[in-house]
Motif scaffolding. Structure first.
Motif, mmCIF file in Angstrom:
data_model
loop_
_atom_site.group_PDB
_atom_site.id
_atom_site.type_symbol
_atom_site.label_atom_id
_atom_site.label_comp_id
_atom_site.label_asym_id
_atom_site.label_seq_id
_atom_site.Cartn_x
_atom_site.Cartn_y
_atom_site.Cartn_z
ATOM 1 N N TRP A 96 -18.712 2.669 0.747
ATOM 2 C CA TRP A 96 -17.284 2.461 0.385
ATOM 3 C C TRP A 96 -16.372 3.239 1.395
ATOM 4 O O TRP A 96 -15.634 2.693 2.077
ATOM 5 N N PRO A 97 -16.380 4.571 1.279
ATOM 6 C CA PRO A 97 -15.576 5.465 2.396
ATOM 7 C C PRO A 97 -15.227 4.962 3.587
ATOM 8 O O PRO A 97 -14.517 4.892 4.376
ATOM 9 N N ALA A 98 -16.744 4.566 4.096
ATOM 10 C CA ALA A 98 -16.672 4.259 5.520
ATOM 11 C C ALA A 98 -16.052 3.053 5.840
ATOM 12 O O ALA A 98 -15.216 2.505 6.853
ATOM 13 N N ILE A 99 -16.155 2.132 4.812
ATOM 14 C CA ILE A 99 -15.712 0.601 4.841
ATOM 15 C C ILE A 99 -14.172 0.564 4.848
ATOM 16 O O ILE A 99 -13.544 0.019 5.647
ATOM 17 N N ARG A 100 -13.762 1.344 3.768
ATOM 18 C CA ARG A 100 -12.295 1.669 3.572
ATOM 19 C C ARG A 100 -11.566 2.014 4.613
ATOM 20 O O ARG A 100 -10.661 1.748 5.342
ATOM 21 N N GLY A 101 -12.230 3.139 4.959
ATOM 22 C CA GLY A 101 -11.494 4.064 6.415
ATOM 23 C C GLY A 101 -11.466 3.027 7.702
ATOM 24 O O GLY A 101 -10.433 3.142 8.383
ATOM 25 N N ARG A 102 -12.499 2.391 7.764
ATOM 26 C CA ARG A 102 -12.629 1.507 9.135
ATOM 27 C C ARG A 102 -11.468 0.454 8.833
ATOM 28 O O ARG A 102 -10.774 0.072 10.165
ATOM 29 N N LEU A 103 -11.406 -0.226 7.893
ATOM 30 C CA LEU A 103 -10.474 -1.398 7.732
ATOM 31 C C LEU A 103 -8.927 -0.888 7.533
ATOM 32 O O LEU A 103 -8.126 -1.521 8.102
ATOM 33 N N LEU A 104 -8.738 0.121 6.772
ATOM 34 C CA LEU A 104 -7.251 0.490 6.751
ATOM 35 C C LEU A 104 -7.006 0.984 8.222
ATOM 36 O O LEU A 104 -5.610 0.836 8.491
ATOM 37 N N SER A 105 -7.773 1.562 9.125
ATOM 38 C CA SER A 105 -7.483 1.945 10.384
ATOM 39 C C SER A 105 -6.686 0.565 11.182
ATOM 40 O O SER A 105 -5.954 1.238 12.110
ATOM 41 N N LEU A 106 -7.145 -0.511 10.799
ATOM 42 C CA LEU A 106 -6.669 -1.684 11.564
ATOM 43 C C LEU A 106 -5.262 -1.839 11.376
ATOM 44 O O LEU A 106 -4.419 -2.336 12.335
ATOM 45 N N PHE A 107 -4.745 -1.359 10.137
ATOM 46 C CA PHE A 107 -3.323 -1.469 9.686
ATOM 47 C C PHE A 107 -2.368 -0.301 10.404
ATOM 48 O O PHE A 107 -1.062 -0.568 10.252
ATOM 49 N N ASP A 108 -2.899 0.740 10.752
ATOM 50 C CA ASP A 108 -2.378 1.663 11.253
ATOM 51 C C ASP A 108 -1.396 1.388 12.600
ATOM 52 O O ASP A 108 -0.215 1.980 12.725
ATOM 53 N N ASN A 109 -1.731 0.547 13.150
ATOM 54 C CA ASN A 109 -1.451 0.267 14.560
ATOM 55 C C ASN A 109 -1.083 -1.315 14.910
ATOM 56 O O ASN A 109 -1.318 -1.842 15.901
ATOM 57 N N MET A 110 -0.903 -1.743 13.615
ATOM 58 C CA MET A 110 -0.980 -3.392 13.495
ATOM 59 C C MET A 110 0.194 -3.983 14.491
ATOM 60 O O MET A 110 0.037 -4.859 15.308
ATOM 61 N N LYS A 111 1.250 -3.264 14.643
ATOM 62 C CA LYS A 111 2.457 -3.778 15.492
ATOM 63 C C LYS A 111 1.999 -3.529 16.920
ATOM 64 O O LYS A 111 2.801 -4.256 17.688
ATOM 65 N N ASN A 112 1.224 -2.642 17.240
ATOM 66 C CA ASN A 112 0.936 -2.450 18.560
ATOM 67 C C ASN A 112 -0.351 -3.163 19.086
ATOM 68 O O ASN A 112 -0.817 -3.232 20.404
ATOM 69 N N LEU A 113 -1.170 -3.816 18.164
ATOM 70 C CA LEU A 113 -2.245 -4.688 18.360
ATOM 71 C C LEU A 113 -2.050 -6.176 18.244
ATOM 72 O O LEU A 113 -0.973 -6.687 18.015
ATOM 73 N N ASN A 114 -3.051 -6.733 18.426
ATOM 74 C CA ASN A 114 -2.938 -8.467 18.502
ATOM 75 C C ASN A 114 -3.491 -8.868 17.135
ATOM 76 O O ASN A 114 -4.807 -8.988 17.053
ATOM 77 N N PRO A 115 -2.703 -9.229 16.297
ATOM 78 C CA PRO A 115 -2.885 -9.630 14.856
ATOM 79 C C PRO A 115 -3.947 -10.774 14.941
ATOM 80 O O PRO A 115 -4.935 -10.824 14.338
#
Length: 229
Positions: A96-115
């Motif tokens: 779970w920690p790895a899954i959680r960390g990987r997915l949450l990292s997507l939202f840290d730079n959502m504004k600078n990425l392509n949703p």
């Protein structure tokens, strides 16, 4: 008595049947589901009862062949549910920690990425995810990304609404229902159809998850919403 693979198979099956209806299960139903004789099923279920994994009780038959006849049914005990959680859920929760960390990292730079690109990548990855908690976490990430594309401002409002729900499983169900509401106008769209399929499977997993999984996923949802705003 050791919980052999065969006994575990019977225990898994009767727990699944019990969860579907919330009612104690007749041994003949277990026998039919596993393709064995009803007497074999009865003997193994009685063995599981001796280990305090099942509890038998009597109920009246409502079938036309034997109306009012008493029959033996079984229900899983708390001990059985704990064992099932330890043998099946624990390995997944270790990841779970790895899954959680990987997915949450997507939202840290959502504004600078392509949703849209993130959404499409999550859809592709979801096709390969089998474990229930991991699938639910990926689905949450997918749905937040989808809402972000439609109306990013609505994420804050959704979080406020979810905070009023009294239990984690209600938060998760309310979240899924809210996303369906945003998709009503485009249900026939290919992407929306795929997302709807994920939501249906998500809701099925949520109905089968335990309290610990509900809490983990609700907490993940809350943090993902915060990071995406």
């Amino acid at each position: 008595m050791t919980l052999t693979q065969r006994r575990k198979e019977f225990l898994d099956k009767i727990i699944n049947l019990f969860r579907q209806t919330g009612l104690p299960v007749h041994y003949a139903t277990v026998a039919e589901a596993l393709g064995v004789s009803k007497w074999t099923a009865y003997d193994i279920l009685k063995e599981l009862e001796k280990e305090e994994l099942l509890r038998s009780e009597y109920t009246l038959s409502r079938t036309e062949k034997a109306p009012g006849r008493s029959m033996v049914v079984f229900r899983p005990t708390e001990k059985a549910l704990r064992i099932l959680f330890q043998t099946e859920a624990k390995p997944e929760l270790e990841d779970w920690p790895a899954i959680r960390g990987r997915l949450l990292s997507l939202f840290d730079n959502m504004k600078n990425l392509n949703p849209q690109k993130i959404r499409d990548e999550l859809l592709q990855e979801l096709a390969k995810v089998e474990l229930p908690v991991a699938f639910c976490a990926y689905t949450i990430a997918l749905l937040i990304t989808h809402i972000y594309m439609i109306n990013a401002r609505s994420l804050a409002l959704l979080q406020q609404i979810f905070e009023t729900a009294p239990r984690p499983e209600l938060v998760l169900s309310l979240f899924a229902g809210s996303v369906i509401g945003t998709m009503l106008k485009g249900m026939k769209d290919v992407v929306n159809s795929k997302i709807l399929s994920c939501i249906q499977r998500f809701q099925d997993h949520i109905s089968r998850c335990g309290d610990q999984e509900h809490r983990l996923l609700a907490s993940f949802l809350s943090e993902a919403l915060q990071r995406s705003q």
